[in-house]
Design a protein around this motif. Structure first.
Motif, PDB file in Angstrom:
ATOM      1  N   LYS A 137       0.436  44.339   8.961  1.00  0.00           N
ATOM      2  CA  LYS A 137      -0.409  43.202   9.318  1.00  0.00           C
ATOM      3  C   LYS A 137      -0.469  43.027  10.832  1.00  0.00           C
ATOM      4  CE  LYS A 137      -1.171  38.315   8.183  1.00  0.00           C
ATOM      5  NZ  LYS A 137      -0.660  37.155   7.405  1.00  0.00           N
ATOM      6  N   ALA A 138      -1.670  42.796  11.345  1.00  0.00           N
ATOM      7  CA  ALA A 138      -1.867  42.602  12.781  1.00  0.00           C
ATOM      8  C   ALA A 138      -3.005  41.613  12.979  1.00  0.00           C
ATOM      9  CB  ALA A 138      -2.173  43.929  13.459  1.00  0.00           C
ATOM     10  N   TYR A 139      -3.105  41.094  14.202  1.00  0.00           N
ATOM     11  CA  TYR A 139      -4.149  40.106  14.499  1.00  0.00           C
ATOM     12  C   TYR A 139      -5.041  40.581  15.644  1.00  0.00           C
ATOM     13  CZ  TYR A 139      -1.410  36.844  11.679  1.00  0.00           C
ATOM     14  OH  TYR A 139      -0.739  36.228  10.651  1.00  0.00           O
ATOM     15  N   LYS A 140      -6.341  40.516  15.413  1.00  0.00           N
ATOM     16  CA  LYS A 140      -7.311  40.859  16.440  1.00  0.00           C
ATOM     17  C   LYS A 140      -7.227  39.857  17.591  1.00  0.00           C
ATOM     18  CE  LYS A 140      -9.723  44.464  14.925  1.00  0.00           C
ATOM     19  NZ  LYS A 140      -9.943  45.683  15.729  1.00  0.00           N
ATOM     20  N   LEU A 141      -7.399  40.347  18.800  1.00  0.00           N
ATOM     21  CA  LEU A 141      -7.375  39.484  19.974  1.00  0.00           C
ATOM     22  C   LEU A 141      -8.722  39.536  20.696  1.00  0.00           C
ATOM     23  CD1 LEU A 141      -3.852  40.335  21.474  1.00  0.00           C
ATOM     24  CD2 LEU A 141      -4.493  38.367  20.060  1.00  0.00           C
ATOM     25  N   TYR A 142      -9.202  38.369  21.086  1.00  0.00           N
ATOM     26  CA  TYR A 142     -10.465  38.263  21.822  1.00  0.00           C
ATOM     27  C   TYR A 142     -10.162  37.803  23.249  1.00  0.00           C
ATOM     28  CZ  TYR A 142     -12.475  38.273  17.107  1.00  0.00           C
ATOM     29  OH  TYR A 142     -12.806  38.597  15.816  1.00  0.00           O
ATOM     30  N   GLY A 143     -10.464  38.655  24.215  1.00  0.00           N
ATOM     31  CA  GLY A 143     -10.231  38.304  25.613  1.00  0.00           C
ATOM     32  C   GLY A 143     -11.215  37.241  26.081  1.00  0.00           C
ATOM     33  N   LEU A 144     -10.702  36.208  26.724  1.00  0.00           N
ATOM     34  CA  LEU A 144     -11.546  35.094  27.164  1.00  0.00           C
ATOM     35  C   LEU A 144     -11.785  35.086  28.673  1.00  0.00           C
ATOM     36  CD1 LEU A 144      -9.946  32.251  24.987  1.00  0.00           C
ATOM     37  CD2 LEU A 144     -11.901  33.723  24.430  1.00  0.00           C
ATOM     38  N   ASP A 145     -11.209  36.057  29.383  1.00  0.00           N
ATOM     39  CA  ASP A 145     -11.374  36.124  30.843  1.00  0.00           C
ATOM     40  C   ASP A 145     -11.941  37.477  31.265  1.00  0.00           C
ATOM     41  OD1 ASP A 145     -10.225  33.535  31.399  1.00  0.00           O
ATOM     42  OD2 ASP A 145      -8.256  34.400  30.951  1.00  0.00           O
ATOM     43  N   LYS A 146     -12.356  37.564  32.511  1.00  0.00           N
ATOM     44  CA  LYS A 146     -12.895  38.827  33.038  1.00  0.00           C
ATOM     45  C   LYS A 146     -11.824  39.909  33.025  1.00  0.00           C
ATOM     46  CE  LYS A 146     -16.434  36.850  36.079  1.00  0.00           C
ATOM     47  NZ  LYS A 146     -16.905  36.706  37.479  1.00  0.00           N
ATOM     48  N   THR A 147     -10.580  39.511  33.169  1.00  0.00           N
ATOM     49  CA  THR A 147      -9.475  40.467  33.235  1.00  0.00           C
ATOM     50  C   THR A 147      -9.106  41.087  31.889  1.00  0.00           C
ATOM     51  OG1 THR A 147      -7.970  38.579  33.061  1.00  0.00           O
ATOM     52  CG2 THR A 147      -8.404  39.432  35.280  1.00  0.00           C
ATOM     53  N   ASN A 148      -9.607  40.488  30.789  1.00  0.00           N
ATOM     54  CA  ASN A 148      -9.281  41.039  29.462  1.00  0.00           C
ATOM     55  C   ASN A 148     -10.479  41.029  28.513  1.00  0.00           C
ATOM     56  OD1 ASN A 148      -9.522  38.313  28.901  1.00  0.00           O
ATOM     57  ND2 ASN A 148      -7.457  38.060  28.091  1.00  0.00           N
ATOM     58  N   SER A 149     -11.671  41.018  29.085  1.00  0.00           N
ATOM     59  CA  SER A 149     -12.908  40.911  28.300  1.00  0.00           C
ATOM     60  C   SER A 149     -13.134  42.082  27.347  1.00  0.00           C
ATOM     61  CB  SER A 149     -14.110  40.777  29.246  1.00  0.00           C
ATOM     62  OG  SER A 149     -14.167  41.885  30.128  1.00  0.00           O
TER      63      SER A 149
END
Length: 207
Positions: A137-149
């Motif tokens: 099991k894992a969780y998707k991550l959504y970058g909210l900044d320019k550094t992790n978009s």
């Protein structure tokens, strides 16, 4: 003669004692000393910032936030679960960083938002839906900044890994391909919080 010597010693002893006291009182100056890093001070600053962000973004969970302090070495607890509502630390654990973030200098990392860099990316993430992948099991991550978009396209996810220890270590732990990777037991703690949250929890990675 003895009286003369005693009189001279009587005069000199206080002066010698005073001289020694003055030497002891002089502060020792340390040149080129670096300020000691305080994760508590940095965490407090990040808490203030995220509260400001959440005040403008009501769609995210404003009670609990995950903070990852990548300035701390990987063998030490640097994944912090913080209760914003009651202003207290709920839990902490180890977390691995991307192998591409290694610089060859212990304690110093680099970060990138580029695909195939295998680097960790700094910034705020919204923790998305779960799925079953190579590590379970894992969780998707959504970058909210320019550094992790590019996080979602890079398949940067929050997942567990069997070789991540639960207790702190005096040496660095294993690296990921850019994902925040935690111990299986600690993942269980995070899993309960994420799955029971009606709104997406924010994860902040900083350095």
């Amino acid at each position: 003669m003895k009286k003369t010597i005693c009189f001279i010693l009587f005069l000199l002893i206080p002066l010698i004692s005073l001289s020694c006291e003055n030497k002891k009182e002089k502060p020792i100056k340390v040149k080129n000393s670096k300020p000691i890093y305080s994760y508590e001070v940095k965490l407090k600053s990040e808490i203030t910032e995220i509260k400001r962000f959440l005040g403008k973004s009501p769609k995210y969970n404003s009670d609990v936030v995950f903070f990852l302090d990548m300035k701390i070495e990987s063998g030490r607890n640097r994944f912090f679960v913080y209760d914003l509502k009651n202003n207290k630390l709920l839990n902490k654990g180890l977390v691995g960083h991307g192998s591409g973030s290694e610089t060859g200098i212990r304690g110093e990392l680099k970060f990138s938002n580029i695909e195939s860099s295998n680097c960790s990316s700094l910034g705020k993430y919204a923790i998305g839906y779960s799925y079953s992948g190579s590590f379970g099991k894992a969780y998707k991550l959504y970058g909210l900044d320019k550094t992790n978009s590019n996080a979602f396209n890079r398949n940067i996810v929050l997942h567990k890994y069997v070789d991540i220890p639960f207790e702190e270590q005096p040496y660095p732990i294993c690296n990921s391909l850019g994902c925040p990777m935690v111990n299986e037991k600690f993942f269980g703690v995070l899993e309960k919080l994420i799955d029971s949250s009606k709104k997406k929890i924010i994860l902040v990675m900083y350095y």
